[in-house]
Write a protein that holds these residues in place. Structure first.
Motif, PDB file in Angstrom:
ATOM      1  N   ASP A   1       0.605  -9.181   3.814  1.00 16.91           N
ATOM      2  CA  ASP A   1       1.375 -10.374   4.175  1.00 16.91           C
ATOM      3  C   ASP A   1       0.985 -11.593   3.351  1.00 16.91           C
ATOM      4  N   LEU A   2      -0.170 -11.510   2.677  1.00 16.54           N
ATOM      5  CA  LEU A   2      -0.563 -12.533   1.708  1.00 16.54           C
ATOM      6  C   LEU A   2      -0.951 -11.827   0.422  1.00 16.54           C
ATOM      7  N   ASP A   3      -0.856 -12.535  -0.696  1.00 18.60           N
ATOM      8  CA  ASP A   3      -1.223 -11.933  -1.984  1.00 18.60           C
ATOM      9  C   ASP A   3      -2.537 -12.498  -2.522  1.00 18.60           C
ATOM     10  N   LEU A   4      -2.740 -13.804  -2.281  1.00 21.41           N
ATOM     11  CA  LEU A   4      -3.940 -14.488  -2.758  1.00 21.41           C
ATOM     12  C   LEU A   4      -4.499 -15.336  -1.625  1.00 21.41           C
ATOM     13  N   GLY A   5      -5.778 -15.672  -1.708  1.00 17.32           N
ATOM     14  CA  GLY A   5      -6.333 -16.527  -0.657  1.00 17.32           C
ATOM     15  C   GLY A   5      -7.610 -17.198  -1.123  1.00 17.32           C
ATOM     16  N   ILE A   6      -7.923 -18.308  -0.461  1.00 16.06           N
ATOM     17  CA  ILE A   6      -9.218 -18.963  -0.697  1.00 16.06           C
ATOM     18  C   ILE A   6      -9.974 -18.973   0.630  1.00 16.06           C
ATOM     19  N   VAL A   7     -11.114 -18.289   0.649  1.00 14.85           N
ATOM     20  CA  VAL A   7     -11.938 -18.188   1.861  1.00 14.85           C
ATOM     21  C   VAL A   7     -13.402 -18.033   1.468  1.00 14.85           C
ATOM     22  N   GLY A   8     -14.287 -18.103   2.457  1.00 14.19           N
ATOM     23  CA  GLY A   8     -15.718 -17.904   2.203  1.00 14.19           C
ATOM     24  C   GLY A   8     -16.013 -16.417   1.976  1.00 14.19           C
ATOM     25  N   LEU A   9     -17.030 -16.171   1.129  1.00 15.06           N
ATOM     26  CA  LEU A   9     -17.412 -14.779   0.863  1.00 15.06           C
ATOM     27  C   LEU A   9     -17.899 -14.075   2.125  1.00 15.06           C
ATOM     28  N   ASP A  10     -18.452 -14.857   3.073  1.00 10.23           N
ATOM     29  CA  ASP A  10     -18.904 -14.272   4.340  1.00 10.23           C
ATOM     30  C   ASP A  10     -17.729 -13.625   5.084  1.00 10.23           C
ATOM     31  N   ILE A  11     -16.611 -14.314   5.067  1.00 12.01           N
ATOM     32  CA  ILE A  11     -15.432 -13.824   5.780  1.00 12.01           C
ATOM     33  C   ILE A  11     -14.817 -12.634   5.045  1.00 12.01           C
ATOM     34  N   VAL A  12     -14.872 -12.691   3.710  1.00  9.97           N
ATOM     35  CA  VAL A  12     -14.358 -11.558   2.924  1.00  9.97           C
ATOM     36  C   VAL A  12     -15.170 -10.298   3.254  1.00  9.97           C
ATOM     37  N   SER A  13     -16.499 -10.444   3.308  1.00  7.52           N
ATOM     38  CA  SER A  13     -17.343  -9.273   3.584  1.00  7.52           C
ATOM     39  C   SER A  13     -17.178  -8.789   5.015  1.00  7.52           C
ATOM     40  N   GLU A  14     -17.109  -9.724   5.953  1.00  8.95           N
ATOM     41  CA  GLU A  14     -17.041  -9.333   7.362  1.00  8.95           C
ATOM     42  C   GLU A  14     -15.708  -8.675   7.704  1.00  8.95           C
TER      43      GLU A  14
ATOM     44  N   THR B   1      -0.956  -5.713  -8.842  1.00  6.99           N
ATOM     45  CA  THR B   1      -0.414  -4.641  -9.678  1.00  6.99           C
ATOM     46  C   THR B   1       1.076  -4.415  -9.431  1.00  6.99           C
ATOM     47  N   GLU B   2       1.545  -4.756  -8.215  1.00  3.61           N
ATOM     48  CA  GLU B   2       2.934  -4.393  -7.899  1.00  3.61           C
ATOM     49  C   GLU B   2       3.891  -5.573  -7.778  1.00  3.61           C
ATOM     50  N   ARG B   3       3.376  -6.759  -7.445  1.00  2.00           N
ATOM     51  CA  ARG B   3       4.311  -7.861  -7.215  1.00  2.00           C
ATOM     52  C   ARG B   3       4.596  -8.618  -8.505  1.00  2.00           C
ATOM     53  N   LYS B   4       5.876  -8.748  -8.802  1.00  2.00           N
ATOM     54  CA  LYS B   4       6.287  -9.415 -10.043  1.00  2.00           C
ATOM     55  C   LYS B   4       5.785 -10.865 -10.055  1.00  2.00           C
ATOM     56  N   GLY B   5       5.129 -11.243 -11.127  1.00  2.48           N
ATOM     57  CA  GLY B   5       4.683 -12.633 -11.282  1.00  2.48           C
ATOM     58  C   GLY B   5       3.310 -12.918 -10.691  1.00  2.48           C
ATOM     59  N   ALA B   6       2.783 -11.997  -9.868  1.00  5.64           N
ATOM     60  CA  ALA B   6       1.506 -12.289  -9.190  1.00  5.64           C
ATOM     61  C   ALA B   6       0.362 -12.426 -10.196  1.00  5.64           C
TER      62      ALA B   6
ATOM     63  N   VAL C   1       7.418  -5.923   1.161  1.00  2.93           N
ATOM     64  CA  VAL C   1       8.503  -5.514   0.284  1.00  2.93           C
ATOM     65  C   VAL C   1       9.622  -6.536   0.445  1.00  2.93           C
ATOM     66  N   GLY C   2      10.399  -6.731  -0.589  1.00  4.74           N
ATOM     67  CA  GLY C   2      11.601  -7.542  -0.442  1.00  4.74           C
ATOM     68  C   GLY C   2      11.372  -9.026  -0.385  1.00  4.74           C
ATOM     69  N   ARG C   3      10.195  -9.504  -0.745  1.00  6.35           N
ATOM     70  CA  ARG C   3      10.073 -10.954  -0.927  1.00  6.35           C
ATOM     71  C   ARG C   3       9.696 -11.214  -2.366  1.00  6.35           C
ATOM     72  N   ASN C   4      10.215 -12.324  -2.875  1.00 13.08           N
ATOM     73  CA  ASN C   4       9.971 -12.611  -4.286  1.00 13.08           C
ATOM     74  C   ASN C   4       8.840 -13.616  -4.476  1.00 13.08           C
ATOM     75  N   GLN C   5       8.611 -14.420  -3.445  1.00 13.79           N
ATOM     76  CA  GLN C   5       7.593 -15.460  -3.564  1.00 13.79           C
ATOM     77  C   GLN C   5       6.187 -14.861  -3.479  1.00 13.79           C
ATOM     78  N   ILE C   6       5.274 -15.450  -4.224  1.00 16.85           N
ATOM     79  CA  ILE C   6       3.863 -15.056  -4.117  1.00 16.85           C
ATOM     80  C   ILE C   6       3.243 -15.914  -3.027  1.00 16.85           C
ATOM     81  N   ARG C   7       2.449 -15.277  -2.178  1.00 25.37           N
ATOM     82  CA  ARG C   7       1.889 -16.026  -1.042  1.00 25.37           C
ATOM     83  C   ARG C   7       0.399 -16.273  -1.219  1.00 25.37           C
TER      84      ARG C   7
ATOM     85  N   THR D   1       0.563 -15.703 -12.011  1.00 26.47           N
ATOM     86  CA  THR D   1       0.155 -16.806 -11.133  1.00 26.47           C
ATOM     87  C   THR D   1      -1.355 -16.860 -10.993  1.00 26.47           C
ATOM     88  N   VAL D   2      -1.969 -15.697 -10.791  1.00 28.33           N
ATOM     89  CA  VAL D   2      -3.424 -15.700 -10.617  1.00 28.33           C
ATOM     90  C   VAL D   2      -4.103 -16.122 -11.923  1.00 28.33           C
ATOM     91  N   HIS D   3      -3.503 -15.785 -13.055  1.00 24.35           N
ATOM     92  CA  HIS D   3      -4.065 -16.206 -14.344  1.00 24.35           C
ATOM     93  C   HIS D   3      -4.043 -17.727 -14.444  1.00 24.35           C
TER      94      HIS D   3
END
Ligand SMILES: Nc1ncnc2c1ncn2[C@@H]1O[C@H](COP(=O)(O)OP(=O)(O)OP(=O)(O)O)[C@@H](O)[C@H]1O
Ligand SMILES: O=P(O)(O)OC[C@H]1O[C@H](OP(=O)(O)OP(=O)(O)O)[C@H](O)[C@@H]1O
Ligand SMILES: [Mg+2]
Length: 406
Positions: A134-147, A281-286, A68-74, A289-291
Motif C-alpha cells: 500500500d506504500l512504495d517508499l517511507g521514512i521511519v526509524g531503523l528500530d521500527i523497520v527492524s521490529e 522493480t515493478e512500479r513504473k517510475g518508482a 495494482v492499478g494505481r499510477n502514483q508512487i506512494r 523517483t527514489v533516485h
C-alpha cells in the motif's frame, strides 16, 4: 522462555503477523498456556476475517490488489510523534516541499515530484503498508523497520542515516536492590534468581526484537510483557525486572533509577529511507523517483557537515600556492583545493599578487583548518555554509541497483 502479552494489546497488533514470528523463533517452547489461548483466538480472528466481511480485522491490505492499478508512487511519512516535523524539515532542506492542506489531512503532494503522493501514517503502519504493497517508499526509524519488518526481504533500506531520530534500543535494569552490582548482560544472565518458574521479566514494546535478542544471547529464563509507553515505570511498579526500550539522552532511565548494561544494546537507530523491493522493480517510475529523492538527500546531507572556506594567499603562481596548501593535513578539501588568480589593478596595470583558495572543510575541523590556512600565509578567510554537494553519482544508488540485481 515464555511471552506474556496482555490480550487487549495483542489484538491491536496484527494477529496474523505477530504470532507466527514467535513460533518461527521458538518452534516448541511456547509453553505459556495463556499465549496458546491467545494464539487460538488470533487464528479464529484471522479465519473470521475471511468468512465474515463485517467482523474482519486486517493489518493493511492482505493482498496486493490495492497496489495494482494505481499510477502514483506512494511515500509514507510519520503522521505524528517526534519524527514528523524533522522529516518534513529534512525534505524541505532538499527542496522537496510537502503541501498538506491541513494537519488532519493524511494525504499530501510534493510539487517537485508530481508522480508521488505523500501519505501520513504512524511509523509502524508505514512499515506494515510497505510490506502489504500500500506504500512504495517511507521514512521511519531503523528500530521500527527492524521490529515490524522482521527481516522481510521486500524491505530495502535505501538510506540508513538521515541524521535525525538518533536513539538506541537497549536493555535497562534498576540501579538498586539485587541489580546494584550488575554491570553486564552476562552478569544479568548469570544471576541465580532466574529460573523456569521465576524468569527474568522484561517489559518492552519491541515484542519481536526482544525475544530474538535474548535468544541470540543464550538467555533462557525470560518472559516479556508489553505496554504502549512509559515502560520505565515497570520495574518500580513491580511489573518487570528489566525494560527494553529506546534511549537517546538517557534522562528517562536516570529519572527512573534505571541503568544500561554492557552488551545490552540491541540496535542503533536513526531515521532511514526505506522502499519496497516489489515497488522498485515493478512500479513504473518508482526507481526514478527514489533516485531523485536519494540524490537530493545525499547532496544535502553531505553538504550539511561542511563549510566552504575561501582565503587569499600571496604566491608566485597557482602551483606554488597549491604546494604550500597541500603541506597542511586539513586543507585538501573534497577533491584538492581550487586555486584561482586574484587580478589586482595597481598604477593602471593589472597584476596577480594573490590567489584565492576555495576548499570544503568539515564543520568539526573548521578552526583547525583556519589555523592551518594562516600558518601557510592565508588571510581574509571567509566561511559560509554549504547547501548541496552533488557528486557524480551516489554510492548508495549503485548499492541499490546491485541489491535489486539491476
Ligand atoms: N527518545 C528518543 N529520541 C530520539 N528518537 C526517538 C526517541 N524515541 C523514539 N525515537 C525515534 O522516533 C520514532 C518515533 O517515536 P515516537 O515516540 O515519537 O513515536 P511513537 O513511538 O510512534 O509514538 P508513541 O510514543 O506515541 O507511541 C521511534 O521509532 C524512534 O525511531
Ligand atoms: O533517553 P531519553 O531522551 O530520555 O528518551 C527515551 C524515552 O523516549 C521515548 O519515550 P517517549 O517520549 O516516546 O514516550 P512514550 O514512552 O510515551 O512513548 C522512549 O520510549 C523512552 O521512554
Ligand atoms: Mg514513543
Amino acid at each position: 522462555m515464555s511471552i506474556a502479552i496482555p490480550l487487549n494489546t495483542t489484538l491491536q497488533h496484527s494477529p496474523s503477523c505477530l504470532f507466527p514470528s514467535y513460533s518461527l523463533l521458538y518452534p516448541t517452547p511456547l509453553a505459556d498456556v495463556s499465549v496458546r489461548r491467545i494464539r487460538r483466538r488470533c487464528l479464529r480472528m484471522a479465519t473470521s476475517s475471511v468468512s465474515s466481511a463485517q467482523s474482519s480485522v486486517q493489518n493493511g491490505a492482505t493482498d496486493a490488489v490495492s497496489a495494482v492499478g494505481r499510477n502514483q508512487i506512494r511515500l509514507g511519512l510519520p503522521s505524528k510523534g517526534r519524527m514528523a516535523t524533522d522529516t518534513l524539515d529534512l525534505l524541505k532542506d532538499c527542496q522537496l516541499f510537502v503541501k498538506q492542506v491541513n494537519p488532519r489531512q493524511y494525504v499530501a503532494q510534493i510539487p517537485q515530484l508530481p508522480n508521488t503522493e505523500v501519505w501520513f501514517q504512524r511509523p509502524k503502519d508505514i512499515v506494515r503498508k510497505l510490506l502489504s504493497g500500500d506504500l512504495d517508499l517511507g521514512i521511519v526509524g531503523l528500530d521500527i523497520v527492524s521490529e515490524f519488518g522482521q527481516g522481510n526481504e521486500d524491505l530495502i533500506i535505501v538510506h540508513e542515516s538521515l541524521n535525525f531520530g538518533d536513539c538506541h534500543l537497549s536493555l535497562a535494569i534498576p540501579n538498586y536492590g539485587i541489580f546494584e552490582n550488575i554491570k553486564s548482560l552476562k552478569e544479568l544472565a548469570q544471576m541465580p534468581q532466574w529460573t523456569e518458574e521465576r524468569p527474568l521479566r522484561v517489559a518492552t514494546g519491541f515484542t519481536y526484537l526482544g525475544p530474538k535478542f535474548m535468544k541470540e544471547n543464550g538467555i533462557k529464563h525470560v518472559t516479556f510483557s508489553t505496554a504502549d509507553g512509559a515502560l520505565e515505570a515497570a520495574p518500580a511498579m513491580g511489573i518487570a525486572d528489566a525494560i527494553l526500550d529506546l534511549v537517546s539522552s538517557g534522562t528517562t532511565l536516570k529519572e527512573n533509577n534505571l541503568k544500561e548494561i554492557e552488551g545490552g544494546v540491541v540496535l542503533e537507530s536513526q531515521a532511514a529511507l526505506v522502499a519496497s523491493r516489489r515497488a522498485l522493480t515493478e512500479r513504473k517510475g518508482a526507481l526514478d523517483t527514489v533516485h531523485e529523492i536519494l540524490e537530493r538527500l545525499e547532496a544535502h546531507l553531505k553538504a550539511d557537515g561542511q563549510f566552504t572556506v575561501v582565503a587569499n594567499m600571496r604566491g608566485t603562481d597557482a602551483e606554488e600556492v597549491a604546494a604550500r596548501v597541500k603541506t597542511q593535513p586539513s586543507l585538501s578539501g573534497l577533491q584538492g583545493p581550487t586555486i584561482s588568480p586574484v587580478y589586482c589593478k595597481r598604477d593602471g596595470k593589472v597584476s596577480i599578487e594573490f590567489y584565492a583558495i576555495v576548499i570544503c572543510v568539515p564543520k568539526k575541523a573548521l578552526y583547525e583548518s583556519v589555523q592551518q590556512l594562516r600558518a601557510v600565509g592565508g588571510s581574509g578567510v571567509l566561511v559560509s555554509p554549504l547547501t548541496y554537494i552533488f557528486d557524480e553519482d551516489t554510492p548508495r544508488w549503485s548499492q541499490l541497483l546491485s541489491n535489486l540485481g539491476l
